[in-house]
Write a protein that holds these residues in place. Structure first.
Motif, PDB file in Angstrom:
ATOM      1  N   LYS A   1     -52.368 -33.659 -47.621  1.00 10.73           N
ATOM      2  CA  LYS A   1     -51.499 -32.558 -47.191  1.00 10.73           C
ATOM      3  C   LYS A   1     -50.275 -33.069 -46.440  1.00 10.73           C
ATOM      4  O   LYS A   1     -49.210 -32.436 -46.438  1.00 10.73           O
ATOM      5  N   ALA A   2     -50.410 -34.237 -45.814  1.00  7.35           N
ATOM      6  CA  ALA A   2     -49.310 -34.794 -45.019  1.00  7.35           C
ATOM      7  C   ALA A   2     -48.118 -35.218 -45.862  1.00  7.35           C
ATOM      8  O   ALA A   2     -47.041 -35.494 -45.320  1.00  7.35           O
ATOM      9  N   LEU A   3     -48.258 -35.230 -47.183  1.00  2.62           N
ATOM     10  CA  LEU A   3     -47.110 -35.533 -48.043  1.00  2.62           C
ATOM     11  C   LEU A   3     -45.922 -34.622 -47.750  1.00  2.62           C
ATOM     12  O   LEU A   3     -44.764 -35.005 -47.954  1.00  2.62           O
ATOM     13  N   LYS A   4     -46.199 -33.429 -47.283  1.00  2.26           N
ATOM     14  CA  LYS A   4     -45.133 -32.458 -46.998  1.00  2.26           C
ATOM     15  C   LYS A   4     -44.206 -32.932 -45.881  1.00  2.26           C
ATOM     16  O   LYS A   4     -43.100 -32.393 -45.715  1.00  2.26           O
ATOM     17  N   HIS A   5     -44.634 -33.947 -45.116  1.00  3.01           N
ATOM     18  CA  HIS A   5     -43.812 -34.466 -44.026  1.00  3.01           C
ATOM     19  C   HIS A   5     -42.851 -35.556 -44.486  1.00  3.01           C
ATOM     20  O   HIS A   5     -42.039 -36.046 -43.687  1.00  3.01           O
ATOM     21  N   LEU A   6     -42.945 -35.947 -45.756  1.00  4.68           N
ATOM     22  CA  LEU A   6     -41.983 -36.897 -46.322  1.00  4.68           C
ATOM     23  C   LEU A   6     -40.842 -36.074 -46.925  1.00  4.68           C
ATOM     24  O   LEU A   6     -40.817 -35.787 -48.119  1.00  4.68           O
ATOM     25  N   PHE A   7     -39.896 -35.699 -46.107  1.00  5.36           N
ATOM     26  CA  PHE A   7     -38.886 -34.714 -46.481  1.00  5.36           C
ATOM     27  C   PHE A   7     -37.892 -35.217 -47.532  1.00  5.36           C
ATOM     28  O   PHE A   7     -37.222 -34.414 -48.187  1.00  5.36           O
ATOM     29  N   SER A   8     -37.792 -36.538 -47.697  1.00  4.12           N
ATOM     30  CA  SER A   8     -36.850 -37.101 -48.676  1.00  4.12           C
ATOM     31  C   SER A   8     -37.540 -37.509 -49.970  1.00  4.12           C
ATOM     32  O   SER A   8     -36.886 -38.036 -50.873  1.00  4.12           O
ATOM     33  N   LEU A   9     -38.818 -37.262 -50.059  1.00  5.79           N
ATOM     34  CA  LEU A   9     -39.605 -37.750 -51.195  1.00  5.79           C
ATOM     35  C   LEU A   9     -39.100 -37.186 -52.516  1.00  5.79           C
ATOM     36  O   LEU A   9     -38.942 -35.974 -52.674  1.00  5.79           O
ATOM     37  N   SER A  10     -38.862 -38.089 -53.490  1.00  9.61           N
ATOM     38  CA  SER A  10     -38.354 -37.692 -54.797  1.00  9.61           C
ATOM     39  C   SER A  10     -39.391 -37.872 -55.904  1.00  9.61           C
ATOM     40  O   SER A  10     -39.531 -37.017 -56.769  1.00  9.61           O
ATOM     41  N   SER A  11     -40.119 -39.005 -55.888  1.00  5.68           N
ATOM     42  CA  SER A  11     -41.095 -39.257 -56.948  1.00  5.68           C
ATOM     43  C   SER A  11     -42.429 -39.694 -56.372  1.00  5.68           C
ATOM     44  O   SER A  11     -42.499 -40.403 -55.363  1.00  5.68           O
ATOM     45  N   ILE A  12     -43.493 -39.240 -57.028  1.00  4.52           N
ATOM     46  CA  ILE A  12     -44.864 -39.535 -56.599  1.00  4.52           C
ATOM     47  C   ILE A  12     -45.627 -40.148 -57.755  1.00  4.52           C
ATOM     48  O   ILE A  12     -45.622 -39.608 -58.869  1.00  4.52           O
ATOM     49  N   PHE A  13     -46.267 -41.291 -57.512  1.00  6.93           N
ATOM     50  CA  PHE A  13     -47.239 -41.827 -58.462  1.00  6.93           C
ATOM     51  C   PHE A  13     -48.544 -42.053 -57.720  1.00  6.93           C
ATOM     52  O   PHE A  13     -48.567 -42.688 -56.661  1.00  6.93           O
ATOM     53  N   ILE A  14     -49.646 -41.538 -58.268  1.00  4.04           N
ATOM     54  CA  ILE A  14     -50.981 -41.737 -57.688  1.00  4.04           C
ATOM     55  C   ILE A  14     -51.932 -42.095 -58.819  1.00  4.04           C
ATOM     56  O   ILE A  14     -51.978 -41.396 -59.838  1.00  4.04           O
ATOM     57  N   GLY A  15     -52.671 -43.180 -58.670  1.00  2.00           N
ATOM     58  CA  GLY A  15     -53.610 -43.593 -59.703  1.00  2.00           C
ATOM     59  C   GLY A  15     -54.887 -44.181 -59.143  1.00  2.00           C
ATOM     60  O   GLY A  15     -54.858 -44.944 -58.170  1.00  2.00           O
TER      61      GLY A  15
ATOM     62  N   LEU B   1     -54.657 -50.309 -52.509  1.00  5.09           N
ATOM     63  CA  LEU B   1     -55.642 -50.545 -51.459  1.00  5.09           C
ATOM     64  C   LEU B   1     -56.907 -49.746 -51.779  1.00  5.09           C
ATOM     65  O   LEU B   1     -56.891 -48.840 -52.600  1.00  5.09           O
ATOM     66  N   PHE B   2     -57.983 -50.062 -51.082  1.00  7.74           N
ATOM     67  CA  PHE B   2     -59.200 -49.280 -51.253  1.00  7.74           C
ATOM     68  C   PHE B   2     -59.071 -47.909 -50.595  1.00  7.74           C
ATOM     69  O   PHE B   2     -59.624 -46.926 -51.090  1.00  7.74           O
ATOM     70  N   ASN B   3     -58.336 -47.848 -49.489  1.00 12.05           N
ATOM     71  CA  ASN B   3     -58.153 -46.589 -48.770  1.00 12.05           C
ATOM     72  C   ASN B   3     -56.701 -46.448 -48.339  1.00 12.05           C
ATOM     73  O   ASN B   3     -56.131 -47.391 -47.776  1.00 12.05           O
ATOM     74  N   ILE B   4     -56.118 -45.274 -48.589  1.00  7.36           N
ATOM     75  CA  ILE B   4     -54.739 -45.017 -48.183  1.00  7.36           C
ATOM     76  C   ILE B   4     -54.702 -43.696 -47.415  1.00  7.36           C
ATOM     77  O   ILE B   4     -55.180 -42.668 -47.914  1.00  7.36           O
ATOM     78  N   ASP B   5     -54.155 -43.737 -46.214  1.00  3.83           N
ATOM     79  CA  ASP B   5     -54.046 -42.552 -45.367  1.00  3.83           C
ATOM     80  C   ASP B   5     -52.586 -42.092 -45.357  1.00  3.83           C
ATOM     81  O   ASP B   5     -51.715 -42.788 -44.815  1.00  3.83           O
ATOM     82  N   ILE B   6     -52.315 -40.940 -45.967  1.00  2.35           N
ATOM     83  CA  ILE B   6     -50.944 -40.432 -46.059  1.00  2.35           C
ATOM     84  C   ILE B   6     -50.368 -40.165 -44.673  1.00  2.35           C
ATOM     85  O   ILE B   6     -49.165 -40.307 -44.452  1.00  2.35           O
ATOM     86  N   LYS B   7     -51.217 -39.808 -43.719  1.00  2.00           N
ATOM     87  CA  LYS B   7     -50.731 -39.536 -42.360  1.00  2.00           C
ATOM     88  C   LYS B   7     -50.109 -40.802 -41.761  1.00  2.00           C
ATOM     89  O   LYS B   7     -49.055 -40.739 -41.102  1.00  2.00           O
ATOM     90  N   GLU B   8     -50.729 -41.955 -42.007  1.00  2.00           N
ATOM     91  CA  GLU B   8     -50.164 -43.225 -41.537  1.00  2.00           C
ATOM     92  C   GLU B   8     -48.855 -43.537 -42.252  1.00  2.00           C
ATOM     93  O   GLU B   8     -47.898 -44.006 -41.630  1.00  2.00           O
ATOM     94  N   VAL B   9     -48.827 -43.282 -43.553  1.00  2.00           N
ATOM     95  CA  VAL B   9     -47.608 -43.512 -44.325  1.00  2.00           C
ATOM     96  C   VAL B   9     -46.448 -42.721 -43.727  1.00  2.00           C
ATOM     97  O   VAL B   9     -45.347 -43.250 -43.526  1.00  2.00           O
ATOM     98  N   CYS B  10     -46.677 -41.450 -43.426  1.00  2.00           N
ATOM     99  CA  CYS B  10     -45.633 -40.581 -42.863  1.00  2.00           C
ATOM    100  C   CYS B  10     -45.204 -41.052 -41.478  1.00  2.00           C
ATOM    101  O   CYS B  10     -44.023 -40.986 -41.112  1.00  2.00           O
ATOM    102  N   GLN B  11     -46.175 -41.514 -40.720  1.00  2.00           N
ATOM    103  CA  GLN B  11     -45.891 -41.946 -39.351  1.00  2.00           C
ATOM    104  C   GLN B  11     -45.019 -43.203 -39.334  1.00  2.00           C
ATOM    105  O   GLN B  11     -44.074 -43.303 -38.537  1.00  2.00           O
ATOM    106  N   TYR B  12     -45.317 -44.155 -40.216  1.00  2.00           N
ATOM    107  CA  TYR B  12     -44.609 -45.437 -40.207  1.00  2.00           C
ATOM    108  C   TYR B  12     -43.321 -45.416 -41.035  1.00  2.00           C
ATOM    109  O   TYR B  12     -42.344 -46.063 -40.674  1.00  2.00           O
ATOM    110  N   TYR B  13     -43.358 -44.677 -42.151  1.00  4.19           N
ATOM    111  CA  TYR B  13     -42.241 -44.734 -43.115  1.00  4.19           C
ATOM    112  C   TYR B  13     -41.796 -43.319 -43.521  1.00  4.19           C
ATOM    113  O   TYR B  13     -41.949 -42.911 -44.670  1.00  4.19           O
ATOM    114  N   PRO B  14     -41.241 -42.554 -42.592  1.00  2.00           N
ATOM    115  CA  PRO B  14     -40.946 -41.136 -42.828  1.00  2.00           C
ATOM    116  C   PRO B  14     -39.799 -40.867 -43.800  1.00  2.00           C
ATOM    117  O   PRO B  14     -39.637 -39.730 -44.247  1.00  2.00           O
TER     118      PRO B  14
END
Length: 335
Positions: free
Chosen positions: A164-178, A133-146
């Protein structure tokens, strides 16, 4: 299957003992009846269905790609692993998705240049999310898909907010950002806040962020490439060939020549020349890529496709007839 005799096509599927993947363009829901009775079929791509409700709950589909145009309700089966949305995504926020596991073990793939807000499919147990997407808000990601374990976020390029809100994804194992920008080193959570993460892969991100992450997360699997400084961002945010910079198999001279050809033609279009003059410049643009393709490092299919996309976008900006300009490209391009 995009035309021809539907009944014959369906009969062929019924008789086959090896067909496990179907690509179908059309409105007949009979395709689902056939798939329900063929457990071997696990992959379906369905375009132009014109349905408000699609129910795949009785199928064995593991991978479903669906055109969301007009779709209001999607009823999924328990086994599905990947769900990809295509078509006009402008109204995707109105789509209701029903899944027996509320998204557990499911990956959603959503690539769009039109939507401005992340849709909430009411799948709080979603396992994996791929976004471009053109814009991605991690806070929304955490809110909808925790419960996410895997995230893969691309821009066109674009901007990433509330990192910073990535810290609220407590089960997160892998991150890709490009190809996403707009955040600082201090915005990225520290290792203690991402204790469940085992791998971080990043490509085309702010240089200062990449340096910070390499220092802080040495204990993880890291793959961070294509570091971008402010000067690069200023020059390349609107450059359709920006991904050529640092790509394997693409010499730096190819990247520069492609970018210069794009900038030059863009400038010509802005000067409002006559259609006849424009076509001369479009021919010159094509010749640049003919020369690149005939060099010691010829262009691969991906690069040629990216060139065609850039060419057609420039045609649109110049308000030239698309079919006529496609014919010109086919005539002048040496493949």
């Amino acid at each position: 299957m995009g035309g021809g005799d539907l009944s014959e096509y369906l009969s062929e599927i019924k008789r086959s003992h090896v067909v496990d993947e179907i690509k179908y363009t059309g409105t007949s829901t009979e395709i689902l009846t056939v798939i329900e009775n063929k457990s071997i079929i696990t992959t379906l791509q369905w375009e132009e269905h014109h349905q408000e409700t699609i129910d795949i709950s009785k199928t064995n589909l593991l991978d479903f790609t669906v055109d969301v145009m007009g779709l209001k309700t999607l009823i999924l089966n328990k086994k599905i692993k990947q769900l990809t949305f295509t078509g006009d995504l402008s109204a995707i926020s109105d789509l209701k998705a029903e899944h027996p596991r509320k998204g557990a073990f499911l990956e959603i793939v959503l690539l769009s240049k039109t939507i401005t807000k992340l849709p909430n499919f009411d799948l709080p147990e979603l396992f994996s999310l791929q976004l471009q997407l053109f814009n991605i808000d991690i806070k929304e990601v955490c809110q909808y898909y925790p419960a996410l374990k895997h995230i893969s976020f691309w821009g066109y390029p674009g901007y990433l907010y509330n990192v910073k809100a990535l810290k609220h994804l407590f089960s997160l194992s892998s991150i890709f950002i490009g190809d996403l920008f707009g955040y600082q080193p201090e915005d990225f959570p520290n290792p203690e806040e991402l204790s469940s993460v085992t791998s971080i892969v990043m490509e085309s991100i702010p240089k200062d962020v990449s340096i910070h992450i390499k220092k802080q997360f040495k204990h993880l699997y890291l793959d961070i490439t294509k570091l971008r400084n402010e000067k690069w961002l200023e020059e390349n945010l609107d450059n359709p060939f920006r991904m050529w910079d640092g790509r394997n198999g693409i010499p730096p001279t190819h990247f520069k020549k492609a970018f210069n050809a794009y900038k030059n033609l863009n400038s010509v279009i802005d000067s409002n020349p006559s259609p006849k003059e424009l076509k001369v410049h479009f021919k010159a643009f094509i010749q640049v890529f003919n020369k690149l393709n005939s060099s010691k490092s010829p262009l691969e299919t991906m690069e040629m496709d990216e060139m065609v996309v850039a060419y057609l976008e420039l045609c649109k900006k110049a308000q030239l007839d698309t079919k006529e300009m496609q014919a010109l490209l086919e005539k002048e391009m040496h493949l």
